[in-house]
Design a protein around this motif. Structure first.
Motif, PDB file in Angstrom:
ATOM      1  N   LEU A   1     -36.051 -13.364  16.672  1.00 46.20           N
ATOM      2  CA  LEU A   1     -35.751 -11.946  16.507  1.00 46.20           C
ATOM      3  C   LEU A   1     -36.775 -11.317  15.602  1.00 46.20           C
ATOM      4  O   LEU A   1     -37.161 -10.184  15.763  1.00 46.20           O
ATOM      5  CB  LEU A   1     -34.373 -11.777  15.856  1.00 46.20           C
ATOM      6  N   ASN A   2     -37.201 -12.106  14.643  1.00 45.34           N
ATOM      7  CA  ASN A   2     -38.004 -11.495  13.609  1.00 45.34           C
ATOM      8  C   ASN A   2     -39.496 -11.718  13.738  1.00 45.34           C
ATOM      9  O   ASN A   2     -40.197 -11.940  12.757  1.00 45.34           O
ATOM     10  CB  ASN A   2     -37.504 -11.932  12.237  1.00 45.34           C
TER      11      ASN A   2
ATOM     12  N   ASN B   1     -29.832 -15.077  20.589  1.00 45.74           N
ATOM     13  CA  ASN B   1     -31.042 -15.442  19.872  1.00 45.74           C
ATOM     14  C   ASN B   1     -31.033 -16.955  19.700  1.00 45.74           C
ATOM     15  O   ASN B   1     -30.087 -17.513  19.173  1.00 45.74           O
ATOM     16  CB  ASN B   1     -31.029 -14.739  18.517  1.00 45.74           C
TER      17      ASN B   1
ATOM     18  N   GLU C   1     -27.781 -24.709  19.570  1.00 51.09           N
ATOM     19  CA  GLU C   1     -27.414 -23.335  19.847  1.00 51.09           C
ATOM     20  C   GLU C   1     -27.766 -23.004  21.292  1.00 51.09           C
ATOM     21  O   GLU C   1     -27.020 -22.334  21.983  1.00 51.09           O
ATOM     22  CB  GLU C   1     -28.170 -22.408  18.903  1.00 51.09           C
TER      23      GLU C   1
ATOM     24  N   PHE D   1     -21.438 -19.411  26.936  1.00 46.59           N
ATOM     25  CA  PHE D   1     -21.495 -17.969  26.870  1.00 46.59           C
ATOM     26  C   PHE D   1     -22.015 -17.332  28.149  1.00 46.59           C
ATOM     27  O   PHE D   1     -21.298 -16.598  28.808  1.00 46.59           O
ATOM     28  CB  PHE D   1     -22.344 -17.540  25.679  1.00 46.59           C
TER      29      PHE D   1
ATOM     30  N   ARG E   1     -19.686 -13.093  32.023  1.00 45.57           N
ATOM     31  CA  ARG E   1     -19.640 -11.893  31.237  1.00 45.57           C
ATOM     32  C   ARG E   1     -20.832 -10.991  31.527  1.00 45.57           C
ATOM     33  O   ARG E   1     -20.830  -9.829  31.210  1.00 45.57           O
ATOM     34  CB  ARG E   1     -19.676 -12.289  29.764  1.00 45.57           C
TER      35      ARG E   1
ATOM     36  N   ALA F   1     -33.422  -9.323  10.166  1.00 45.51           N
ATOM     37  CA  ALA F   1     -32.817 -10.446   9.466  1.00 45.51           C
ATOM     38  C   ALA F   1     -31.298 -10.311   9.389  1.00 45.51           C
ATOM     39  O   ALA F   1     -30.568 -11.282   9.566  1.00 45.51           O
ATOM     40  CB  ALA F   1     -33.423 -10.571   8.068  1.00 45.51           C
TER      41      ALA F   1
ATOM     42  N   LEU G   1     -29.468  -8.779  11.519  1.00 48.75           N
ATOM     43  CA  LEU G   1     -29.011  -9.027  12.883  1.00 48.75           C
ATOM     44  C   LEU G   1     -28.986 -10.516  13.178  1.00 48.75           C
ATOM     45  O   LEU G   1     -28.036 -11.041  13.764  1.00 48.75           O
ATOM     46  CB  LEU G   1     -29.956  -8.314  13.853  1.00 48.75           C
ATOM     47  N   GLU G   2     -30.022 -11.180  12.760  1.00 54.99           N
ATOM     48  CA  GLU G   2     -30.106 -12.613  12.997  1.00 54.99           C
ATOM     49  C   GLU G   2     -28.941 -13.339  12.328  1.00 54.99           C
ATOM     50  O   GLU G   2     -28.300 -14.203  12.918  1.00 54.99           O
ATOM     51  CB  GLU G   2     -31.438 -13.136  12.450  1.00 54.99           C
TER      52      GLU G   2
ATOM     53  N   GLU H   1     -25.749 -12.563  14.237  1.00 56.59           N
ATOM     54  CA  GLU H   1     -25.698 -13.217  15.547  1.00 56.59           C
ATOM     55  C   GLU H   1     -25.282 -14.667  15.397  1.00 56.59           C
ATOM     56  O   GLU H   1     -24.419 -15.164  16.124  1.00 56.59           O
ATOM     57  CB  GLU H   1     -27.075 -13.123  16.214  1.00 56.59           C
ATOM     58  N   GLN H   2     -25.902 -15.340  14.447  1.00 60.29           N
ATOM     59  CA  GLN H   2     -25.565 -16.746  14.274  1.00 60.29           C
ATOM     60  C   GLN H   2     -24.112 -16.945  13.888  1.00 60.29           C
ATOM     61  O   GLN H   2     -23.425 -17.814  14.421  1.00 60.29           O
ATOM     62  CB  GLN H   2     -26.473 -17.362  13.222  1.00 60.29           C
TER      63      GLN H   2
ATOM     64  N   LEU I   1     -21.810 -16.258  16.870  1.00 56.54           N
ATOM     65  CA  LEU I   1     -21.883 -17.335  17.849  1.00 56.54           C
ATOM     66  C   LEU I   1     -21.021 -18.500  17.390  1.00 56.54           C
ATOM     67  O   LEU I   1     -20.287 -19.097  18.172  1.00 56.54           O
ATOM     68  CB  LEU I   1     -23.337 -17.790  17.992  1.00 56.54           C
TER      69      LEU I   1
ATOM     70  N   GLY J   1     -17.564 -18.227  18.166  1.00 55.57           N
ATOM     71  CA  GLY J   1     -17.232 -18.070  19.576  1.00 55.57           C
ATOM     72  C   GLY J   1     -17.274 -16.635  20.065  1.00 55.57           C
ATOM     73  O   GLY J   1     -16.719 -16.321  21.113  1.00 55.57           O
ATOM     74  N   TYR J   2     -17.957 -15.791  19.332  1.00 56.47           N
ATOM     75  CA  TYR J   2     -18.050 -14.391  19.738  1.00 56.47           C
ATOM     76  C   TYR J   2     -19.428 -14.071  20.297  1.00 56.47           C
ATOM     77  O   TYR J   2     -20.419 -14.661  19.888  1.00 56.47           O
ATOM     78  CB  TYR J   2     -17.784 -13.473  18.536  1.00 56.47           C
ATOM     79  N   ASP J   3     -19.448 -13.122  21.190  1.00 53.94           N
ATOM     80  CA  ASP J   3     -20.713 -12.607  21.673  1.00 53.94           C
ATOM     81  C   ASP J   3     -21.060 -11.361  20.880  1.00 53.94           C
ATOM     82  O   ASP J   3     -20.185 -10.752  20.271  1.00 53.94           O
ATOM     83  CB  ASP J   3     -20.602 -12.209  23.147  1.00 53.94           C
ATOM     84  N   LEU J   4     -22.310 -10.988  20.932  1.00 58.14           N
ATOM     85  CA  LEU J   4     -22.756  -9.796  20.203  1.00 58.14           C
ATOM     86  C   LEU J   4     -23.424  -8.838  21.157  1.00 58.14           C
ATOM     87  O   LEU J   4     -24.393  -9.180  21.836  1.00 58.14           O
ATOM     88  CB  LEU J   4     -23.688 -10.276  19.082  1.00 58.14           C
TER      89      LEU J   4
END
Lengths: 339, 339
Positions: free
Chosen positions: A69-70, A96, A103, A111, A116, B76, B78-79, B82-83, B86, B89-92
């Motif tokens: 991402l970065n 990501n 991951e 996922f 989805r 950062a 966001l990163e 996101e991790q 995840l 068990g969630y999506d973003l």
DNA sequence: GTGAAAGCGCTAACAG
DNA sequence: CTGTTAGCGCTTTCAC
């Protein structure tokens, strides 16, 4: 939170009509269309995307898988894709992969396959044949950005040609001692990008009749720091200091410029530097580079996806669309001192 | 693509049992649990998140709204988010607002409200009361990162305190002519972040009995280029060149360091520079800074969200959690030349 | 511990 | 042009 029923009631029509009026599928008289819209507005009605997806099989959502991402390049691709998707009424769910291999498996197993997303955009990711076929089996279009992928519609720049162009720019200026800062094997996940760039560099050299000097190659990790360290080695060499450096990314090229300054060398008089990307800082550093237009890449990927998402679309299997690139000459390159 | 029916058949149980066995809700005998799992594995079954969401009302998806993608700090955060997501068990689903105000409205009107997300994380975004209440009305928790938001659970650093700490570091070293490169009003969308930092700077100065010199303040846009330009102005001033510069972001601080070099000044001997963020390049430039741990901020936001998503959770309305920060001393600050 | 059946909220034939 | 009626694929009472 009102449902389609409430809207139907308020507008005095059936739910089917509401659905048609709001989605634009199927004919509805102008008058009822307006009444329905008014009712929906009044109730602040919004469709439940889940219910809608379940009924239609389409989610209006695409998954974007990205390795970092970065890093400027990836962020820009993502930004381009996001904007294009939004304008088509699609959402983007982000995966990501910088967390490592675990991951990656999680993403694919749990996922992406949850039905989805309607499609996936894979950025600089060499999907395994298994990953590809699972997605394709589910009838989910894929578009890959950054390299060829068997069975997949892809977009990619010709890395060999880019590197060649960069090197030729230096050669044309009269340089002969041209060093190259490339990637190390760890970075090969991206379709051998570093290797291809090195090929292009060597090809240009050979064509110009310049012998390839392996000591003029240094590997780095595509970061500014990495480029700085590599350039120090190259420029610090007392016997054969190169007159020019071609770095496989702008970030490394900027590192090289800073390294030259640290050593008291002047860019471009003592050493010319060229990079690849047209990073947002390239202009600031006066860096000559080969622009790659990452945001455009993201947008193009979306355009291709939208085509494939058309029901009328005839599966055209794999094919690769070349991406544009362009030499941008700034002030970091010039003729060698005693040419 | 097998459905729950196929799995039920293969395992010789009802679909209800499959659902229970796979989701862990409701008791299932160990034996059947295993049979179901085996069947699911064999068929490569994955639940349809849409069907599941429709039935439960939960989507296992959170929307993240962010003003920029390609600034280190936001990437950062966001990163980190996101991790963390995840791992739960969630999506973003990503909504990047850099496209302007129209895009912003689109996002809120048509996307967030489609019942597609269970919650939203708003990064450095001052949601309007209307936006907040719509979300809350739909029973969607919100957590804001970066500033206080009425009625919302938020996380934020104390910008005044950060700026104060940075300035005090400089004061403690003996500096008196301390310049500040802050934000311009256009950047105020982020909860007056630049203004708060300027307050902190002025407060520290006053407390130390140092008069505030308005000519020692320059506004910039939080980019390296902007910091460079501002620093040039500051350092080029022949009558009162500051001995130290406090920049409201590391990117601007790095620009200042480069500006000093361009002017032939040595950092830190001729001028000390301190920033805020602990940008990934801060170490490379030896930049003294106040670290802000953006990835941690992303993770913390997710943790708080997960709490609020617990059914047992008692709505605790708004409250703000302070975020950690820390002075990291490197080589860009020292005592003033003739202290 | 497990099955039957009633939805979740919408869309898409099929009639009319 | 519009209403009726089945589902989409899962979860969850409610019985057994």
């Amino acid at each position: 939170m009102p449902g389609i029923n409430e809207v139907a009631q308020l507008a005095g029509v059936s739910t089917a009509t509401v659905s048609r009026a709001l989605s634009g599928n199927g004919h509805v008289s102008e008058a009822t269309r307006r009444r329905v819209h008014a009712a929906a507005l009044e109730l602040e009605y919004v469709v439940s995307s889940n219910a809608s997806s379940l009924a239609t099989g389409r989610t209006k959502n695409v998954g974007v898988v990205i390795p970092f991402l970065n890093r400027w390049f990836y962020g820009a691709v993502l930004e381009g894709a996001e904007q294009a998707l939004l304008s088509h009424g699609y959402d983007l769910t982000l995966y990501n992969l910088s967390g490592g291999n675990d991951e990656r498996r999680t993403v694919f197993e749990h996922f992406l396959l949850r039905k989805r997303v309607d499609a996936v955009i894979a950025i600089s990711l060499e999907l395994t044949p298994n990953e590809v076929s699972r997605l394709l089996d589910m009838n989910k279009p894929i578009v890959g950005v950054g390299g060829p992928l068997p069975g997949v519609r892809t977009l990619s720049v010709d890395d060999v040609a880019i590197a060649r162009l960069a090197t030729e720019h230096l050669l044309a200026l009269g340089h002969r001692a041209i060093a190259h800062i490339g990637g190390n094997p760890d970075y090969e996940l991206d379709f051998h990008l570093p290797t291809n760039r090195r090929y292009g560099y060597e090809a240009a050299l050979e064509e110009a009749g310049v012998a390839i000097d392996p000591t003029l190659f240094h590997a780095a990790d595509f970061t500014l720091q990495g480029g700085h360290a590599a350039a120090k080695q190259l420029l610090g060499n007392p016997r054969k200091r190169p007159t020019a450096i071609f770095a496989a990314s702008d970030e490394m090229a900027i590192g090289a410029i800073l390294a030259a300054r640290d050593l008291g060398l002047h860019v471009p008089d003592d050493v010319s530097v060229i990079g690849i990307d047209d990073h947002e800082l390239a202009e600031f550093f006066g860096l000559t580079t080969i622009a790659q237009f990452p945001a455009l890449q993201g947008r193009m990927a979306v355009d291709i996806l939208m085509e494939q998402l058309q029901p009328t679309h005839t599966a055209d299997a794999s094919s690769n669309t070349p991406l544009p690139f362009e030499l941008i000459v700034r002030s970091s390159t010039t003729r060698p001192a005693q040419a």
